[in-house]
Design an enzyme around this catalytic site. Sequence first.
Site, short mmCIF file in Angstrom:
data_model
loop_
_atom_site.label_atom_id
_atom_site.label_comp_id
_atom_site.label_asym_id
_atom_site.label_seq_id
_atom_site.Cartn_x
_atom_site.Cartn_y
_atom_site.Cartn_z
CE1 TYR A 271 -3.11 -3.13 0.31
CE2 TYR A 271 -1.91 -3.58 2.36
CZ TYR A 271 -2.81 -3.99 1.59
OH TYR A 271 -3.23 -5.09 1.73
CE1 TYR B 83 -7.57 -6.34 2.55
CE2 TYR B 83 -7.01 -8.41 3.60
CZ TYR B 83 -6.69 -7.34 2.58
OH TYR B 83 -5.45 -7.44 1.91
CG ASP C 227 -10.89 -14.87 4.51
OD1 ASP C 227 -10.16 -15.55 5.28
OD2 ASP C 227 -11.01 -13.79 4.01
CE LYS D 233 -3.08 -11.43 7.22
NZ LYS D 233 -4.36 -11.32 6.40
C1 PLP Z 1 -4.54 -11.25 5.15
C2 PLP Z 1 -6.03 -11.81 4.63
C3 PLP Z 1 -6.30 -12.15 3.38
C4 PLP Z 1 -5.39 -12.16 2.33
O1 PLP Z 1 -4.28 -12.56 2.27
P1 PLP Z 1 -2.82 -12.64 1.50
O2 PLP Z 1 -2.17 -13.65 1.81
O3 PLP Z 1 -2.38 -11.04 1.98
O4 PLP Z 1 -3.08 -12.72 0.20
C5 PLP Z 1 -7.59 -12.62 3.18
N1 PLP Z 1 -8.51 -12.56 4.06
C6 PLP Z 1 -8.25 -12.30 5.43
C7 PLP Z 1 -9.25 -12.24 6.32
C8 PLP Z 1 -7.11 -11.62 5.59
O5 PLP Z 1 -6.71 -11.33 6.92
#
Ligand code: PLP
Length: 434
Positions: A22, A154, A255, A284
């Site tokens: 960013y 997000y 997610d 992550k």
């Molecule tokens: C960080 C994150 C993503 C994206 O993951 P990247 O490895 O950065 O592409 C998607 N969803 C959630 C909830 C996240 O915290």
Amino acid sequence: MPEPLTPGELLALDRQHVWHPYGPMPGKAAPLLVGSASGVRLRLAEPVEGQDELVDGMSSWWSAVHGYNHPVLNDAAHGQLERMSHVMFGGLTHEPAVRLAKRLVDISPEPLQHVFLADSGSVSVEVAVKMCLQYWRSLGKPRKQRLLTWRGGYHGDTWQPMSVCDPDGGMHELWQGALPRQIFADAPPAGFDAAPDEAYAAHLRELIGRHAEELAAVIVEPVVQGAGGMSFHSPAYLRVLREACDEHGVLLVFDEIATGFGRTGALFAAEHAGVAPDVMCLGKALTGGYLTLAATLCTTAVADGISRGALPVLAHGPTFMGNPLAAAVADASISLLLSQDWGQEVKRIETGLRNGLAPAADLPGVREVRVLGAIGVVQLDHEVDMAAATRAAVREGVWLRPFRDLIYTMPPYITGDDDVARISAAVCAAAREG
Ligand SMILES: *Cc1c(COP(=O)(O)O)cnc(C)c1O
């Protein structure tokens, strides 16, 4: 060996040539130069604000749950490196990927049985969306190709994930009009322990029912919305989503890229609600922060549905799919997590953050202090002065990365009580200065 570069030379080249997350080009704010990291400490190549090492309050964007340079994860990486760092996954397979997939199936909610190994969280969300759309196509319902989510979310920075990020005020607002148009419910009412709001539940049910004909899936972050605003909501709404999706024939995607592997106090946030999604994304903390790897899990019903289509395959296959090095470290990281009373560690950090962040509630400009699991958040009533807040934390010997109106921490689970107190003090200092 290449010529050594001085810290000054490295930072000048960085500014001139290297994009940061960013960030503008050329770079504006000077990043800190890290030489090495071990345990919960980042060692700086040259002292900043009198500090030559910083306690990491961020777990490198919530991934390094065991800290840095961990002997168990190092061993897993070295061992795998000696065998092979990578082989293609088309037509070939290998033990690290098979073991990891089986392990993810074993520890995730029961209906999830099949695993797609992707190379980043955003890609795992792309794959989840593709799975859902293809499932309905295969069943002869190609109109079901939109997604529903709630505001404040997000899901990543590639195209489909961006379309389900909060459309207002977020980093992706610029792309309104270019992105696929999805359906947005209001943000869930705040508070993990708050009594569920019946009117809000009715709003979710109504919206899902009204759009059922065109909805492929509902996608949300369960319990904690991360980069969209670090807010917590009642698990009851996840049960509402599950019921409404079942009633109206819509798939449900969780997610868990941020929430997975214990961060909220449950191994997966879905467990707080006692419901299972049809598709789940992990990332992550999957490799303990060592390497980039993510996973999309789905039920047998979803996999079978896709297999019954005119195109009976999932047409996705990244070059580095199932990377053995990352898979071996991920499996070792999960073993390490499960071999200890991780729940107790997360609880201990939760208590430390509750105590340490309490004073922030009385600071001018602070709107709210909230803690859940190993997540501590101070929300301001204004946009944080990121440079001032970061500097204040560094002065306290702590690394934080505030954003928008939020100063928060997600420390590694191995962070000791003294360091949790130090991180908390730094969050308070950052809130005061930011
Ligand atoms: C960080 C994150 C993503 C994206 O993951 P990247 O490895 O950065 O592409 C998607 N969803 C959630 C909830 C996240 O915290």
